[in-house]
Design a protein around this motif. Structure first.
Motif, short mmCIF file in Angstrom:
data_model
loop_
_atom_site.label_atom_id
_atom_site.label_comp_id
_atom_site.label_asym_id
_atom_site.label_seq_id
_atom_site.Cartn_x
_atom_site.Cartn_y
_atom_site.Cartn_z
N LEU A 42 78.75 -34.15 92.89
CA LEU A 42 78.30 -34.04 91.50
C LEU A 42 78.65 -35.28 90.71
O LEU A 42 77.84 -35.78 89.92
CB LEU A 42 78.89 -32.79 90.83
CG LEU A 42 78.34 -31.45 91.31
CD1 LEU A 42 79.12 -30.30 90.68
CD2 LEU A 42 76.85 -31.32 90.97
N GLU A 43 79.85 -35.79 90.90
CA GLU A 43 80.28 -36.99 90.15
C GLU A 43 79.42 -38.19 90.53
O GLU A 43 79.02 -38.98 89.68
CB GLU A 43 81.76 -37.27 90.42
CG GLU A 43 82.34 -38.31 89.49
CD GLU A 43 82.25 -37.94 88.02
OE1 GLU A 43 81.91 -38.83 87.21
OE2 GLU A 43 82.47 -36.77 87.66
N SER A 44 79.14 -38.33 91.81
CA SER A 44 78.29 -39.42 92.28
C SER A 44 76.88 -39.31 91.69
O SER A 44 76.30 -40.29 91.21
CB SER A 44 78.23 -39.40 93.81
OG SER A 44 77.35 -40.35 94.29
N ALA A 45 76.34 -38.10 91.69
CA ALA A 45 75.01 -37.86 91.12
C ALA A 45 75.02 -38.12 89.62
O ALA A 45 74.09 -38.71 89.06
CB ALA A 45 74.56 -36.44 91.41
N LEU A 46 76.09 -37.70 88.96
CA LEU A 46 76.21 -37.90 87.51
C LEU A 46 76.23 -39.38 87.15
O LEU A 46 75.59 -39.81 86.19
CB LEU A 46 77.47 -37.20 87.00
CG LEU A 46 77.64 -37.07 85.50
CD1 LEU A 46 76.50 -36.27 84.88
CD2 LEU A 46 78.97 -36.39 85.19
N THR A 47 76.92 -40.17 87.94
CA THR A 47 76.97 -41.61 87.72
C THR A 47 75.57 -42.22 87.79
O THR A 47 75.18 -43.02 86.94
CB THR A 47 77.90 -42.28 88.77
OG1 THR A 47 79.21 -41.73 88.63
CG2 THR A 47 77.95 -43.79 88.57
#
Length: 129
Positions: A42-47
């Motif tokens: 999720l964090e990678s996608a959010l970035t």
């Protein structure tokens, strides 16, 4: 390895598709109760969504984060209130993005329904969020 997100980044040169795959991987890891790996995806996608202004997907990721934290917050523990507060914050971020950037009424309705569920759960359990 099917769940190797670094390999996905290298093989696919379409950021929208990469974000969708990372969301899918996160959901799969949530189902497997592998919350840390879900958060990483999720964090990678959010970035990526922030970098390329994919606002609708960004709102969806905040919504999924909210559901993740809400699920963790339903387990009685010393961090229960923290998780429920985090869920509330994520839903508010998702709703704000939906209202200001995307006007996605379907997602807005889902977020509002989930906020109502969270509010009801907290009220029934005497938890202030």
């Amino acid at each position: 390895n099917l769940f190797d997100s670094k390999k996905i980044d290298e093989d696919i040169n379409n950021y929208y598709l990469i974000v969708l795959l990372k969301i899918l991987l996160a959901k799969a890891h949530i189902e497997l109760s592998d919350f840390e790996t879900a958060k990483i995806n999720l964090e990678s996608a959010l970035t990526l969504t922030k970098k390329y202004e994919l606002n609708s997907l960004c709102a969806k990721i905040y919504f999924i984060y909210g559901k993740l934290y809400q699920d963790l917050g339903t387990i009685q523990s010393s961090t229960q209130v923290e998780y429920l507060n985090a869920a509330s914050k994520m839903y508010k971020k998702a709703l704000d993005l939906t209202n200001t950037k995307t006007q996605n009424t379907y997602l807005k309705d889902k977020i509002e329904a989930q906020i109502n569920i969270l509010t009801s759960y907290c009220a029934l359990n005497n938890i202030n969020v």
